[in-house]
Motif scaffolding. Structure first.
Motif, PDB file in Angstrom:
ATOM      1  N   PRO A 261       0.820  -1.267   0.014  1.00 51.85           N
ATOM      2  CA  PRO A 261       0.027   0.208   0.126  1.00 51.85           C
ATOM      3  C   PRO A 261       0.845   1.005  -0.133  1.00 51.85           C
ATOM      4  O   PRO A 261       0.214   2.221  -0.277  1.00 51.85           O
ATOM      5  N   GLU A 262       2.082   0.987   0.181  1.00 45.42           N
ATOM      6  CA  GLU A 262       3.040   2.341   0.572  1.00 45.42           C
ATOM      7  C   GLU A 262       2.948   3.455  -0.778  1.00 45.42           C
ATOM      8  O   GLU A 262       2.671   4.679  -0.583  1.00 45.42           O
ATOM      9  N   PRO A 263       3.181   2.890  -1.967  1.00 39.85           N
ATOM     10  CA  PRO A 263       2.941   3.808  -3.125  1.00 39.85           C
ATOM     11  C   PRO A 263       1.818   4.448  -3.380  1.00 39.85           C
ATOM     12  O   PRO A 263       1.664   5.530  -3.869  1.00 39.85           O
ATOM     13  N   TYR A 264       0.748   3.848  -2.911  1.00 43.50           N
ATOM     14  CA  TYR A 264      -0.750   4.204  -3.291  1.00 43.50           C
ATOM     15  C   TYR A 264      -0.852   5.110  -2.125  1.00 43.50           C
ATOM     16  O   TYR A 264      -1.623   6.221  -2.402  1.00 43.50           O
ATOM     17  N   LEU A 265      -0.517   5.108  -0.917  1.00 43.53           N
ATOM     18  CA  LEU A 265      -0.620   5.975   0.009  1.00 43.53           C
ATOM     19  C   LEU A 265       0.170   7.291  -0.262  1.00 43.53           C
ATOM     20  O   LEU A 265      -0.417   8.294  -0.017  1.00 43.53           O
ATOM     21  N   ASN A 292       6.364   6.005 -15.061  1.00 44.83           N
ATOM     22  CA  ASN A 292       6.434   5.065 -15.857  1.00 44.83           C
ATOM     23  C   ASN A 292       5.258   4.278 -15.875  1.00 44.83           C
ATOM     24  O   ASN A 292       4.517   4.674 -15.120  1.00 44.83           O
ATOM     25  N   GLY A 293       5.341   2.805 -16.457  1.00 46.29           N
ATOM     26  CA  GLY A 293       4.106   2.135 -16.326  1.00 46.29           C
ATOM     27  C   GLY A 293       3.668   1.887 -15.042  1.00 46.29           C
ATOM     28  O   GLY A 293       2.407   1.473 -15.034  1.00 46.29           O
ATOM     29  N   THR A 294       4.583   1.579 -14.270  1.00 46.53           N
ATOM     30  CA  THR A 294       4.277   1.167 -12.923  1.00 46.53           C
ATOM     31  C   THR A 294       3.197   2.308 -12.108  1.00 46.53           C
ATOM     32  O   THR A 294       2.283   1.837 -11.527  1.00 46.53           O
ATOM     33  N   LEU A 295       3.693   3.578 -12.309  1.00 50.02           N
ATOM     34  CA  LEU A 295       3.080   4.512 -11.490  1.00 50.02           C
ATOM     35  C   LEU A 295       1.473   4.652 -12.206  1.00 50.02           C
ATOM     36  O   LEU A 295       0.396   4.805 -11.526  1.00 50.02           O
ATOM     37  N   THR A 296       1.299   4.559 -13.723  1.00 49.91           N
ATOM     38  CA  THR A 296       0.353   4.410 -14.294  1.00 49.91           C
ATOM     39  C   THR A 296      -0.697   3.320 -13.728  1.00 49.91           C
ATOM     40  O   THR A 296      -1.830   3.542 -13.755  1.00 49.91           O
ATOM     41  N   LYS A 297      -0.307   2.295 -13.529  1.00 53.49           N
ATOM     42  CA  LYS A 297      -0.893   0.927 -13.000  1.00 53.49           C
ATOM     43  C   LYS A 297      -1.291   1.416 -11.588  1.00 53.49           C
ATOM     44  O   LYS A 297      -2.579   1.126 -11.111  1.00 53.49           O
ATOM     45  N   TYR A 298      -0.573   1.972 -10.691  1.00 53.49           N
ATOM     46  CA  TYR A 298      -1.193   2.623  -9.454  1.00 53.49           C
ATOM     47  C   TYR A 298      -2.416   3.506  -9.606  1.00 53.49           C
ATOM     48  O   TYR A 298      -3.371   3.388  -8.812  1.00 53.49           O
TER      49      TYR A 298
END
Length: 485
Positions: A261-265, A292-298
């Protein structure tokens, strides 16, 4: 809709508030002449399990729920125990998921029901590290269930990101295997009003709106209201008392939805500080998460859960797209709970006249309006007109102030509704200064976008608009009651 809808829904109206379309989808899947695979997703507490249980009550062939934080061996034993408790002839606990699903296949084949309903709840919890759960699950559906005509397989789980990645957007063995995916959204104000009445809560519409500012349309939160107390007393009891039922809700909420959950928070915290929202570039810069794609996924995961919304900026529909925090409970948490050590158990009852409370009400009311755009269009009489919704902002220029418009409705009949949303307990008064601000917004929108559309100033207020010399500048006036339609 077909006769199926009118046949199915009345049977469940006494048990379920709203959810008519979702009930229809489940009943249609149940009545299908083919095997069906249905995934239901949405944020924690939204009522996924309740929807399935109430809609298909008495028709389950097999039901099992994964167990939180259990290792693979424990998950397998729990699955086996569910089989035995529901009529499977005991043999031995399966050693892996291939064996477990073979046991399920054997059990299902022994049943005589015309339609075999299999409901696997909290599916993500069953997918423990190195358990090979997903390949075994894929084999169960692809190699056995989908070849039959009599299976209705329903899966759901609180870990929405897992459901989206591994079931809905699966690029492996389950790619394009879903028959239906159902995203369960929050209740509208009207549905919350009906739900509150079913709980015997005596609440006025202003109180319904205040509760929605805190709970959003999450049924579980509303279910904890106690009709013996006022709304303010309920909020104190639920959030600020020593034994408050939602003392740890924020941490539990995000931990249940996301394995990390850390990046989402980080994203939620950044968006919580920006009323008008942020572009993905601004999110990346603020949170230090790589663009990048990971941030877009979040961001996609948060949007799927209903925490944030993505909307285009007029005139820059792709690059200028803005993410905005839209979840009322999260906004409430950051404003009143996250950084404050409140020890007064009557805190909420005592701040009703404070500036902090009034400021929060204004911001939250805007979010409520943005969650009820369909109702706004209906009240404006444009429900049948093709339209798009945008935000729009432009920086200061020369001696002109910057402009922010949270809701701009572009209509196919060459009209813009420039919407202003104001929360006051008494009718809102447009004074000389505010009138000049409105006219500046209209002028800047015309000048910067070069639009030839007519621009209708549209006020959406909690308690109406005072009739004075400036009120005539407004073409449309809506009140909070219009949001309940």
């Amino acid at each position: 809709m077909s006769e199926l809808f009118t046949t199915f829904v009345p049977k469940f109206q006494s048990m379920l508030i709203g959810r008519e379309e979702e009930i229809y989808q489940l009943e249609e899947a149940y009545s299908s002449s083919e095997s069906e695979f249905v995934a239901i997703y949405g944020r924690r507490r939204i009522g996924k399990t309740y929807l399935v249980r109430e809609t298909l009550k008495g028709r389950f062939t097999f039901f099992h729920a994964g167990v939180s934080k259990f290792p693979a061996k424990g998950q397998l034993k729990a699955f086996y125990n569910s089989l035995v408790s529901q009529g499977y002839t005991p043999s031995q606990i399966p050693k892996n998921w291939l064996e477990a699903f073979q046991c399920l296949s054997t059990y299902i084949q022994s049943k005589k029901e015309k339609r075999k309903v299999i409901f696997l709840d909290e599916l993500p919890w069953m997918d423990t590290p190195k358990s090979d759960f997903l390949p075994a699950f894929e084999h169960f559906w692809n190699g056995w269930a989908s070849a039959r005509k009599d299976i209705l397989l329903i899966v759901c789980g609180s870990a929405t990101s897992w459901i989206i990645k591994n079931i809905i957007h699966n690029h492996g063995g389950l790619h394009n295997r879903l028959s239906r995916s159902i995203r369960l959204k929050q209740f509208t104000l009207s549905e919350c009003e009906r739900y509150a009445a079913s709980l015997h809560m005596k609440m006025t519409r202003p109180q319904i709106i205040e509760a929605y500012m805190i709970f959003g349309g999450v049924p579980y939160y509303w279910s904890k209201l106690d009709h013996r107390f006022s709304l303010a007393q309920n909020i104190d009891r639920m959030f600020f008392a020593d034994n408050a039922v939602f003392k740890s809700e924020f941490d539990d909420l995000y931990a249940s939805l996301f394995k990390r959950p850390e990046p989402y928070l980080k994203i939620i915290s950044a968006l919580g500080k920006k009323k008008v929202g942020m572009t993905i570039e601004e999110v990346s810069e603020t949170t230090h998460l790589p663009r990048n794609g990971t941030l877009t996924k979040y961001m996609t995961d948060l949007e799927a859960c209903g925490f944030i919304r993505l909307y285009s900026s007029y005139g820059n529909r792709v690059k200028g797209a803005v993410y905005q925090l839209i979840d009322n409970y999260t906004l409430f948490y950051y404003r009143f709970l996250s950084s404050k050590r409140i020890t007064d158990e009557g805190y909420w009852s005592k701040i009703q006249t404070s500036p902090a409370y009034a400021n929060w009400c204004g911001l939250s009311f805007e979010r409520i309006c943005l969650l009820h755009i369909r109702q706004i269009k209906k009240a404006l009489g444009i429900g049948g007109i093709l339209s798009n919704e945008f935000s729009w902002r432009t920086p200061p220029y020369a001696d002109l102030p910057g402009v922010e418009i949270d809701l701009l409705i572009e209509r196919a009949d060459k009209v813009f509704n420039l919407c202003e949303m104001k929360f006051t307990k008494n009718p809102f008064t447009i004074d000389k200064k505010y009138s000049a601000n409105l006219q500046n917004k209209v002028a800047r929108l015309k000048d910067v976008t070069k639009t030839k559309n007519a621009i209708f100033l549209t006020m959406i207020t909690a308690s109406g608009l005072t009739s004075n010399e400036y009120a005539g500048d407004v073409q449309n006036t809506l009140t909070a009651d219009d949001l309940f339609d």
